[in-house]
Design a protein around this motif. Structure first.
Motif, mmCIF file in Angstrom:
data_model
loop_
_atom_site.group_PDB
_atom_site.id
_atom_site.type_symbol
_atom_site.label_atom_id
_atom_site.label_comp_id
_atom_site.label_asym_id
_atom_site.label_seq_id
_atom_site.Cartn_x
_atom_site.Cartn_y
_atom_site.Cartn_z
ATOM 1 N N UNK A 198 -13.584 5.054 8.784
ATOM 2 C CA UNK A 198 -13.908 4.434 10.076
ATOM 3 C C UNK A 198 -15.387 4.136 10.299
ATOM 4 N N UNK A 199 -16.245 4.434 9.350
ATOM 5 C CA UNK A 199 -17.668 4.102 9.465
ATOM 6 C C UNK A 199 -18.003 3.084 8.386
ATOM 7 N N UNK A 200 -18.065 1.791 8.740
ATOM 8 C CA UNK A 200 -18.274 0.747 7.724
ATOM 9 C C UNK A 200 -19.533 0.938 6.876
ATOM 10 N N UNK A 201 -20.503 1.679 7.358
ATOM 11 C CA UNK A 201 -21.738 1.878 6.591
ATOM 12 C C UNK A 201 -21.535 2.776 5.374
ATOM 13 N N UNK A 202 -20.559 3.676 5.428
ATOM 14 C CA UNK A 202 -20.373 4.621 4.323
ATOM 15 C C UNK A 202 -18.933 4.679 3.809
ATOM 16 N N UNK A 203 -17.995 4.021 4.479
ATOM 17 C CA UNK A 203 -16.575 4.162 4.146
ATOM 18 C C UNK A 203 -16.269 3.667 2.737
ATOM 19 N N UNK A 204 -15.477 4.445 2.009
ATOM 20 C CA UNK A 204 -15.024 4.046 0.682
ATOM 21 C C UNK A 204 -13.653 3.359 0.730
ATOM 22 N N UNK A 254 -8.111 -4.067 -9.265
ATOM 23 C CA UNK A 254 -9.206 -4.561 -8.410
ATOM 24 C C UNK A 254 -8.735 -5.208 -7.117
ATOM 25 N N UNK A 255 -7.446 -5.540 -7.015
ATOM 26 C CA UNK A 255 -6.917 -6.172 -5.808
ATOM 27 C C UNK A 255 -6.257 -5.185 -4.844
ATOM 28 N N UNK A 256 -6.150 -3.934 -5.238
ATOM 29 C CA UNK A 256 -5.478 -2.937 -4.398
ATOM 30 C C UNK A 256 -6.354 -2.547 -3.210
ATOM 31 N N UNK A 257 -5.736 -2.311 -2.063
ATOM 32 C CA UNK A 257 -6.504 -1.848 -0.901
ATOM 33 C C UNK A 257 -7.095 -0.470 -1.161
ATOM 34 N N UNK A 258 -6.474 0.284 -2.044
ATOM 35 C CA UNK A 258 -6.945 1.637 -2.367
ATOM 36 C C UNK A 258 -7.648 1.695 -3.728
ATOM 37 N N UNK A 294 -3.810 0.945 9.893
ATOM 38 C CA UNK A 294 -3.831 0.987 8.436
ATOM 39 C C UNK A 294 -4.704 -0.113 7.847
ATOM 40 N N UNK A 295 -5.289 0.177 6.712
ATOM 41 C CA UNK A 295 -6.060 -0.806 5.957
ATOM 42 C C UNK A 295 -5.158 -1.814 5.259
ATOM 43 N N UNK A 296 -3.841 -1.563 5.236
ATOM 44 C CA UNK A 296 -2.915 -2.404 4.479
ATOM 45 C C UNK A 296 -2.385 -3.599 5.252
ATOM 46 N N UNK A 297 -2.737 -3.730 6.526
ATOM 47 C CA UNK A 297 -2.321 -4.898 7.293
ATOM 48 C C UNK A 297 -1.265 -4.580 8.337
ATOM 49 N N UNK A 298 -1.140 -5.466 9.331
ATOM 50 C CA UNK A 298 -0.266 -5.205 10.478
ATOM 51 C C UNK A 298 1.203 -5.070 10.129
#
Length: 198
Positions: free
Chosen positions: A16-22, A77-81, A169-173
């Motif tokens: 949740x912190x775009x500056x450091x989030x992996x 390389x295309x995976x959200x994770x 989720x990072x995977x989409x709505x």
């Protein structure tokens, strides 16, 4: 509220912190999730509902990559994770609950290593000690950690509600919506935060 606790899953800087989030949510969603949880937690604390934070943290990559599904995603390389092997290693800045969401009255369990928060942690012990019977689930990601933990909790006979405006989720709505539908169909309840605290 007696016998009720919030399970706040992975509301940390690593998501949740775009500056450091992996493994971040999109920036606009980060702020939405943080704000919704901050407001919900404040209402819960006023009503005497405990907040239990579950925080993912690994000693090293080996603890992550011993999971075969995660190994596969680390090579895609295309995976959200795709950053899974570098996510929330001990000492990284992402391994910290978002400060706006933390209160010294909260409980922290920082030994989570898999999607299901009951696996390898003392969550069950903490819930029994607190005599909790009802769980309100918030956090990231709706379709992995939140869903896996909520399903397990239901199978352990807790009364479980996923708080729909406090998860994402990072995977989409479509994955967010599907996870909520799957859970509500067979395992528990899905409600907005205002339905629980008003």
């Amino acid at each position: 509220m007696k016998n009720t606790a919030v399970i706040a899953i992975d509301l940390h800087r690593g998501h949740l912190d775009p500056e450091v989030a992996t493994m971040p949510l999109p920036p606009a969603q980060c702020e939405t999730v943080i704000t919704a949880n901050a407001e919900f937690f404040a209402a819960c604390r006023r009503q005497g509902v405990s907040i239990i934070h579950l925080l993912t943290q690994y000693r090293n990559e080996g603890e992550i990559l011993s999971n075969p599904a995660w190994r596969k995603r680390a090579d895609d390389p295309d995976a959200t994770r795709k950053n899974v092997a570098r996510h929330n290693l001990r000492g990284m800045p992402g391994v910290k609950v978002i400060p706006r969401l933390w209160d010294d009255s909260d409980v922290l369990i920082d030994t989570k290593k898999r999607y299901d928060c009951f696996v390898g942690t003392d969550l069950e012990f903490v819930l029994r000690m607190m005599r909790v019977e009802r769980l309100w689930m918030t956090g990231v990601n709706t379709n992995s950690c939140v869903l896996a933990t909520s399903m397990d909790a239901s199978c352990r006979d807790y009364d479980v509600t996923i708080v729909s405006d406090c998860v994402d989720t990072m995977d989409g709505p479509e994955f967010h919506t599907s996870a909520l539908q799957i859970f509500e169909r067979a395992f528990g309840h899905v409600k907005r935060s205002s339905e629980l605290t008003n």
